[in-house]
Design a protein around this motif. Sequence first.
Motif, short mmCIF file in Angstrom:
data_model
loop_
_atom_site.label_atom_id
_atom_site.label_comp_id
_atom_site.label_asym_id
_atom_site.label_seq_id
_atom_site.Cartn_x
_atom_site.Cartn_y
_atom_site.Cartn_z
N PRO A 156 43.29 35.45 44.76
CA PRO A 156 44.46 36.00 45.47
C PRO A 156 44.65 37.50 45.25
CG PRO A 156 45.15 34.75 43.55
CD PRO A 156 43.67 34.51 43.71
N ASN A 157 43.90 38.05 44.30
CA ASN A 157 44.09 39.46 43.96
C ASN A 157 42.87 40.32 44.24
OD1 ASN A 157 46.76 39.03 42.77
ND2 ASN A 157 45.66 37.89 41.22
N ARG A 185 36.08 38.78 45.19
CA ARG A 185 35.81 38.00 43.97
C ARG A 185 36.20 36.54 44.18
NH1 ARG A 185 38.87 40.93 39.42
NH2 ARG A 185 40.61 39.80 40.32
N PRO A 186 35.35 35.62 43.74
CA PRO A 186 35.76 34.21 43.84
C PRO A 186 36.72 33.83 42.72
CG PRO A 186 33.59 34.36 42.84
CD PRO A 186 34.00 35.78 43.20
N LEU A 187 37.52 32.84 42.99
CA LEU A 187 38.41 32.29 41.97
C LEU A 187 37.74 31.03 41.44
CD1 LEU A 187 41.30 32.64 40.74
CD2 LEU A 187 42.05 30.97 42.43
N PRO A 188 37.57 30.93 40.13
CA PRO A 188 36.90 29.75 39.61
C PRO A 188 37.59 28.47 40.06
CG PRO A 188 37.20 31.38 37.88
CD PRO A 188 37.96 31.87 39.08
N GLU A 189 36.80 27.51 40.39
CA GLU A 189 37.31 26.22 40.84
C GLU A 189 37.71 25.38 39.63
OE1 GLU A 189 38.75 24.10 42.60
OE2 GLU A 189 37.29 23.44 44.10
N SER A 190 38.89 24.78 39.70
CA SER A 190 39.27 23.84 38.65
C SER A 190 38.47 22.55 38.85
CB SER A 190 40.76 23.52 38.75
OG SER A 190 41.51 24.71 38.72
N ALA A 191 38.47 21.73 37.83
CA ALA A 191 37.78 20.44 37.95
C ALA A 191 38.39 19.66 39.11
CB ALA A 191 37.94 19.66 36.66
N PRO A 240 33.45 30.11 34.85
CA PRO A 240 33.38 29.70 36.26
C PRO A 240 34.17 28.44 36.56
CG PRO A 240 31.28 29.33 35.14
CD PRO A 240 32.14 30.08 34.19
N THR A 269 35.68 46.78 46.74
CA THR A 269 37.13 46.57 46.71
C THR A 269 37.71 46.15 48.05
OG1 THR A 269 37.50 48.90 47.17
CG2 THR A 269 37.44 48.24 44.87
N PHE A 321 39.53 40.95 47.27
CA PHE A 321 38.95 40.53 48.54
C PHE A 321 37.61 39.81 48.37
CE2 PHE A 321 41.63 44.07 50.14
CZ PHE A 321 42.34 43.36 51.08
N THR A 342 45.22 40.86 49.81
CA THR A 342 44.26 39.91 49.25
C THR A 342 44.81 38.48 49.32
OG1 THR A 342 45.18 40.53 47.11
CG2 THR A 342 43.06 41.50 47.71
N GLN A 343 46.11 38.36 49.15
CA GLN A 343 46.74 37.04 49.25
C GLN A 343 46.69 36.53 50.70
OE1 GLN A 343 48.82 35.38 46.51
NE2 GLN A 343 48.48 33.67 47.91
N VAL A 364 37.54 26.24 35.26
CA VAL A 364 38.71 26.33 34.39
C VAL A 364 39.19 24.93 34.07
CG1 VAL A 364 41.07 27.14 34.22
CG2 VAL A 364 39.35 28.50 35.41
#
Lengths: 440, 524
Positions: free
Chosen positions: B255-256, B260-266, A405, B229, B258, B400-401, A407
């Motif tokens: 970005p790929n 799913r979350p993208l993990p947040e970087s620190a 979760p 999807t 609709f 999605t982008q 990165v």
Amino acid sequence: MVASFGAPAFIDDLGPGPLAAWSAKVHGWFRDAQAGLPASGRLYNMIDSEAPDAAHALIPWNGFPRKFTLRWPTDVERRWQTAETIVTADMDGRPAPYFRRQGTGFVPRLLPFRDQDEYCEWHTFRGAESGEIERIVFTSENPEYWQHLAESDEALLLKLYRDLISTDVAREDLFFNEDVFIRGFSNGQVVPLNLNGKYNPLNRWNTHNGIMHLTHPANSLGAEIQLAADATVLRRSSAGDLIADDGDLICCAAYGGVNRSSDPTIGGRINELVRGGNAVTINDPVGLYIGEIDLQPIEPPGGISAADCWKVVRGNGADRMILRAEFALPEGSGFRLEDVFVGGEPLRFGAQLAELVTVVIHGRGFGKAGQAPTANCEAKCCRRPDIPALQQLADLDGVCPDINPVVEVPGEENFVLTATDRDADTVISAEELPNPYSRV
Amino acid sequence: MPEPVLRANNIQANVAPGLRMPHQQIIALGGELAAVRRLVVQLTPLVTYCAEAFAYHEERLEIAKQTATFGRESFTAITSGQGRRWLNFAIGARPLADAGIAAPAQADRSFALGLPARSTTLGDPKQAGTPGHKSGWVVGAPDAPPDLLLILGSDRADTLLDFVDNVLLAATTAGLQLLYSETGTRLENDEEHFGFRDGISQPGVRGTIGDDGAFPLTRRKLAPSTDNTSPEFSAPGEVLVWPGEFIFGYPMQDPNHFRRPLPESAVDPFLVDGSFLVFRRLRQHVGAFRQAVRDLLAQLTAFGEFNDVNEDWLQARLVGRWPSGAPVQVFKDADPRDPPGSLDRFNNFAFRNAVEQVTTVEGETIPGAASDSDGLLCPFAAHIRKVNPRDARTNFGPATQTQKLRLLRRGIPYGAPAKNGDDDDAADRGLLFISYQRSIRGQFELLTQDWMNSPINPEGSTGHDVLVGQVRLGGGGRTGVFARQSAGPFRKIMTERDWIEPTGGGYFFAPSRQAINIFLAEIT
């Protein structure tokens, strides 16, 4: 219909014989691609068939590699620098498909190329002593055309290199003088094809020291035609529904690079036209083109306009068929290119301009009755655990890796460019030699 | 993945759910870091956060629903006593840099450069002296960069006036220079000055509020769908987007995919729960717009297949909606004026794919819409299609982008509305455009520069955003492309008139409550 295919952008390099030979090559690529489809296939070529009501479809995408923007969404400087680095393997570690013999097998002969995979590449010419930018050149010219030109008219090849890149170009710089192998065919068999003495598309004047045509292994016209062909096949999900989303389509059909702006967009648009009941093709003259550059963010000094600096060298802008364009200050301006501001800051990388470039192909289609070929998925996409914004193709029955979760972002000190020579020692057989113009 | 619980007492209210007050004042101030800090110390107790605004708007909308009052009137129904005094603020790049806080500048290169430097990228004039050039801006000109941007809001005009007086006194006492102060007022039916209802389509921000996450930030008018999807909608046409696209410290949109979350970087602690703010003061020349529409109409009707269209038809195609907000894709022939039900009727459409009829959780049936992949109903160049291509692929990749180029729009009109016939009045009126986003460069700027101002992006041979685009004159003008049939002919019309004039603005960072404390803690 057309009697023959023109040279890209109808450029007039070739005499009648070589031009006819080029047309035959393009025609052959189309026919090969059509032959790979079922009889009801929806790819046509403009020599063999056409309908009077065929309509034009311009398909645009951004010229700067999407993979770098996804990888470094905030670190603009890093993606500019990385995109301009000459590599021997791309961000995923893939080298260009050239090989040398080792024992009874083959190992990669690592050759340089640009990791710019959106069918548009650029080179920032810098002064040898000063390091200052002299000009920035963009190309969308396919390597097959230059291969053909080298085979057809060696003198013209040399002249164009000297005229467009450097008067220092020597004939021997452009041709292999060692045994370098690619995949070839003889009597229906895969055989190693020795390029010794043949044109080297990744020669130094087209990589480290200049730019003449596309170099990234995925950036080829043959691959583009094959992508168009594959995208005409409608795809069904495991639930049996026709897939309409561009991202889902390219993951399902594996017809191109999933992290690009270009391939999902091209394939998605073609598939959409077929879903809409059309047969499709790529318009004559078949080619990849720079469609436009947005000059608005560019502010040269001394009352010079951005339009004064952008020169279409090959092809034409009016029809959105630019093959080669150059950004340079007018001769005698008295300024340096570093005095030009792009987006509010000094010009330091060609990448700053690449972000303003739109690349296009010219599609074409007409209504055709009947059922288009339909197939199930051949692959799926998984996220890369190290960079979850990027995807990779995987076997349908494979398990995608877990994604954390949060990165961890590599710091400046421990960052390593992923383009590596990691496959340099892998020995493969002649049958395993990959197609030199692969799409992925 | 469950939606994150938003730290609602830490996020400024105008980021989410928006102040939305009918009376607002935008104030720009400049001065030394010490003066900025002195004022921020005083403003800190006055700042309105997400939780308070959320509770207020939930109550207001509930009353509005019961009393069938919309827009400005819904505030009147709930107003009592002195009226509310809401305040939000955002900080410019200079005081942050002076305070040694580098995170915002590192997170967004365009923020660090500032709006004046990026102005031409947005299509603004390059030549000093030209209307719209940054040197002539009334706020945010290169020689007077604002260090603080205050947004004051109230449900009562008189309360706002008093509030403004108090805050300006505090600002001058702190040693800050007043650079700009202007009142914004929501107009009848939430129209902007060209007469079109604005703000119908916003992203549905995912996330919940309350210790147990009991309340979704964005009302869910539709039952969750099981299709994993396709986009998920909070309301008809309102796509749910992960909050990290707008607020730091939360999952972003993949970005790929609709849903799913993208993990947040620190994320640097200073950024957490904050958001970048874009302010653009856009003057609208209503007379020039009306005249240009007449000229464009003459060009279009010269083509035989369009000889039956009129000014109303053409204006609606330039916007993509009729004045009531009704989308031309659904209401092809005429403006229905009032929605035949809720405003959701005006948002249930996409461009590439057909949209099915849906029934809301409250039982209202919202009709669907046909697809329009050839731009025959809503032209590719229509403003709403240019800035939000919805389900369309773009030059940046798959649909999605496209979900990553959304903005939270918080703009409000300024100036008195033009009356019919006032084509030549010289009154200053327009839009105080405000948007919040995670990335100025990757969201606001990209859709402005690469979509609105391009003749071929995002969807092909589309023409410019004729309504709001800022393509410079001499470059062939702004073009719109119209067709009656998929195979054409494609009719191009063109104008070299400008009726939107940028007259100021700036890039800012709206800090969280915690970040404000960090900013002030640096004092010692």
